[in-house]
Design an enzyme around this catalytic site. Structure first.
Site, PDB file in Angstrom:
ATOM      1  N   GLU A 177       9.424  -4.386  10.210  1.00 51.47           N
ATOM      2  CA  GLU A 177       9.743  -3.008   9.876  1.00 51.47           C
ATOM      3  C   GLU A 177      10.083  -1.906  10.645  1.00 51.47           C
ATOM      4  O   GLU A 177       9.376  -1.988  12.012  1.00 51.47           O
ATOM      5  CB  GLU A 177       8.639  -2.310   9.169  1.00 51.47           C
ATOM      6  CG  GLU A 177       8.877  -0.922   8.472  1.00 51.47           C
ATOM      7  CD  GLU A 177       7.868  -0.355   7.556  1.00 51.47           C
ATOM      8  OE1 GLU A 177       7.088  -0.963   7.078  1.00 51.47           O
ATOM      9  OE2 GLU A 177       8.324   0.812   7.275  1.00 51.47           O
ATOM     10  N   ASP A 197      -1.158  -6.311  -0.232  1.00 47.92           N
ATOM     11  CA  ASP A 197      -1.469  -5.569   0.806  1.00 47.92           C
ATOM     12  C   ASP A 197      -3.121  -5.355   1.178  1.00 47.92           C
ATOM     13  O   ASP A 197      -3.731  -4.833   0.105  1.00 47.92           O
ATOM     14  CB  ASP A 197      -0.817  -4.092   1.072  1.00 47.92           C
ATOM     15  CG  ASP A 197       0.419  -4.144   1.973  1.00 47.92           C
ATOM     16  OD1 ASP A 197       0.677  -4.967   2.711  1.00 47.92           O
ATOM     17  OD2 ASP A 197       1.053  -2.880   1.862  1.00 47.92           O
ATOM     18  N   LYS A 242      -1.289  -9.442   2.759  1.00 47.61           N
ATOM     19  CA  LYS A 242      -0.486  -8.865   3.781  1.00 47.61           C
ATOM     20  C   LYS A 242      -1.076  -7.969   4.769  1.00 47.61           C
ATOM     21  O   LYS A 242      -2.097  -7.294   3.996  1.00 47.61           O
ATOM     22  CB  LYS A 242       1.002  -8.340   3.490  1.00 47.61           C
ATOM     23  CG  LYS A 242       1.733  -7.388   4.662  1.00 47.61           C
ATOM     24  CD  LYS A 242       2.961  -7.382   4.420  1.00 47.61           C
ATOM     25  CE  LYS A 242       3.250  -6.206   3.878  1.00 47.61           C
ATOM     26  NZ  LYS A 242       2.797  -4.673   4.673  1.00 47.61           N
ATOM     27  N   ASP A 251       0.801  -1.020   0.163  1.00 45.15           N
ATOM     28  CA  ASP A 251       0.119   0.057   0.046  1.00 45.15           C
ATOM     29  C   ASP A 251       0.742   1.302   0.057  1.00 45.15           C
ATOM     30  O   ASP A 251       0.399   2.383   0.078  1.00 45.15           O
ATOM     31  CB  ASP A 251      -1.037   0.043   1.041  1.00 45.15           C
ATOM     32  CG  ASP A 251      -0.603  -0.008   2.526  1.00 45.15           C
ATOM     33  OD1 ASP A 251       0.850  -0.236   2.618  1.00 45.15           O
ATOM     34  OD2 ASP A 251      -1.018  -0.016   3.623  1.00 45.15           O
ATOM     35  N   SER A 252       2.260   1.026   0.117  1.00 46.81           N
ATOM     36  CA  SER A 252       3.158   2.141  -0.323  1.00 46.81           C
ATOM     37  C   SER A 252       2.876   2.699  -1.630  1.00 46.81           C
ATOM     38  O   SER A 252       3.304   3.940  -1.890  1.00 46.81           O
ATOM     39  CB  SER A 252       4.478   1.617  -0.142  1.00 46.81           C
ATOM     40  OG  SER A 252       4.732   0.608  -0.766  1.00 46.81           O
ATOM     41  N   GLU A 265      -1.087  -5.931   8.519  1.00 50.30           N
ATOM     42  CA  GLU A 265      -0.274  -5.019   9.492  1.00 50.30           C
ATOM     43  C   GLU A 265      -0.720  -5.627  10.757  1.00 50.30           C
ATOM     44  O   GLU A 265      -2.074  -5.275  11.138  1.00 50.30           O
ATOM     45  CB  GLU A 265      -0.588  -3.509   9.460  1.00 50.30           C
ATOM     46  CG  GLU A 265       0.478  -3.154   8.320  1.00 50.30           C
ATOM     47  CD  GLU A 265       0.507  -1.603   8.060  1.00 50.30           C
ATOM     48  OE1 GLU A 265       0.344  -0.682   9.024  1.00 50.30           O
ATOM     49  OE2 GLU A 265       0.798  -1.133   7.178  1.00 50.30           O
TER      50      GLU A 265
HETATM   51  O1  KIV Z   1       3.659  -1.214   1.682  1.00 47.06           O
HETATM   52  C1  KIV Z   1       4.659  -1.686   1.514  1.00 47.06           C
HETATM   53  O2  KIV Z   1       5.349  -1.509   0.570  1.00 47.06           O
HETATM   54  C2  KIV Z   1       5.019  -2.449   2.674  1.00 47.06           C
HETATM   55  C3  KIV Z   1       6.480  -2.669   2.734  1.00 47.06           C
HETATM   56  C4  KIV Z   1       7.169  -1.277   3.101  1.00 47.06           C
HETATM   57  C5  KIV Z   1       6.996  -3.935   3.451  1.00 47.06           C
HETATM   58  O3  KIV Z   1       4.513  -2.857   3.580  1.00 47.06           O
END
Ligand code: KIV
Length: 273
Positions: free
Chosen positions: A187, A88, A118, A49-50, A120
């Site tokens: 992280e 994510d 994924k 989600d970056s 959090e």
């Molecule tokens: O959103 C993302 O790119 C991430 C990585 C920093 C692990 O969660």
């Protein structure tokens, strides 16, 4: 998706089996051409989600939607053939209940064809992870600095440098592993805490701003390619994408102004029928 395509891809159980073995290479991708380049070198590609920050210009990941993740997930699946693709679940799409998480995760998997999601993972997450895994959804957890909680944490600073926070990170990772996660991203912690997590869980730890002792590493691809002038301390720039784009655009602008582009080589000749 054909059976042949599925068989060619890395799987979540194969990633888990790499615990303590060869380092697991991971990067983020958000589009098909980048995924195609990464595919030969990465065991796992994360559609993080970056994307909200590095592609869409948001200041945090909080504004990223499920539809955005699905669109980028589809592109990455089209571009890659071998890597395990993990998407994510964005803020607001899984936290309130395991049922909500299942609805979001199943949509992501059905509409993108990715093989895992994924989340959090705060202390509330174990029940959700178990619920998803029991229902056929491999889950990668994410502990330490959790960017979706930055409004509670007060910013993007590294976590796990104080004992109380460190204990919480290790506990969250153990709970996520026991609940059935196939791997866990660690992280923004001190090396000591990341190493403690790696020793405490029987699934691979994937470090970002964590420790060389993690079972694998991940970076946000535009960060490591040098797309941005400012990067966090833990990022090493492996390229100068910003400079490459800027110099190319400068050159293009100059050639257009001088009428040097397009040259004969880039134009079509008129031919009579
Ligand atoms: O959103 C993302 O790119 C991430 C990585 C920093 C692990 O969660």
């Amino acid at each position: 998706m054909s059976a042949q395509t599925f068989a060619a891809r890395m799987t979540a159980p194969k990633i888990t089996a790499r615990k303590g073995g060869d380092p697991i290479v991971c990067l983020t991708a958000y589009d098909a051409p980048t995924a195609a380049i990464l595919d030969d070198y990465c065991d796992l590609i994360l559609v993080g989600d970056s994307v909200g920050m590095v592609v869409h210009g948001l200041t945090t990941t909080v504004g990223v939607t499920l539809d955005m993740m699905i669109m980028h997930g589809q592109a990455v699946m089209r571009g890659s053939k071998k890597a395990l693709v993990v998407v994510d679940l964005p803020f607001g799409s899984y936290e309130d209940s395991p049922e909500t998480a299942f609805r979001s995760a199943s949509r992501v998997m059905m509409e993108t064809g990715c093989q895992a999601v994924k989340i959090e993972s705060g202390s509330y997450a174990a029940q959700t992870i178990e619920y998803l895994v029991e229902r056929g959804i491999p889950v990668m957890s994410h502990v330490g600095l959790r960017p979706q909680s930055m409004n509670v944490l007060g910013g993007f600073r590294a976590r796990g440098r104080r004992q109380s926070v460190a204990d919480e990170i290790v506990e969250n990772a153990i709970a996520a592993a026991k609940a059935g996660s196939f791997a866990v991203v660690v992280e923004g912690t001190s090396v000591e805490i990341a190493d403690k997590v790696t020793a405490a869980v029987d699934i691979p730890t994937i470090g970002i701003g964590a420790s060389a002792g993690c079972d694998g590493q991940i970076l946000v691809t535009p960060d490591m390619l040098g797309m941005f002038a400012r990067v966090p301390k833990f990022v090493k720039k492996f390229g100068d994408m910003h400079g490459l784009i800027e110099n190319s655009v400068k050159d293009y602008a100059a050639q257009v102004k001088a009428r040097d582009f397009p040259a004969e080589a880039q134009t079509y000749k008129f031919t009579k029928d």
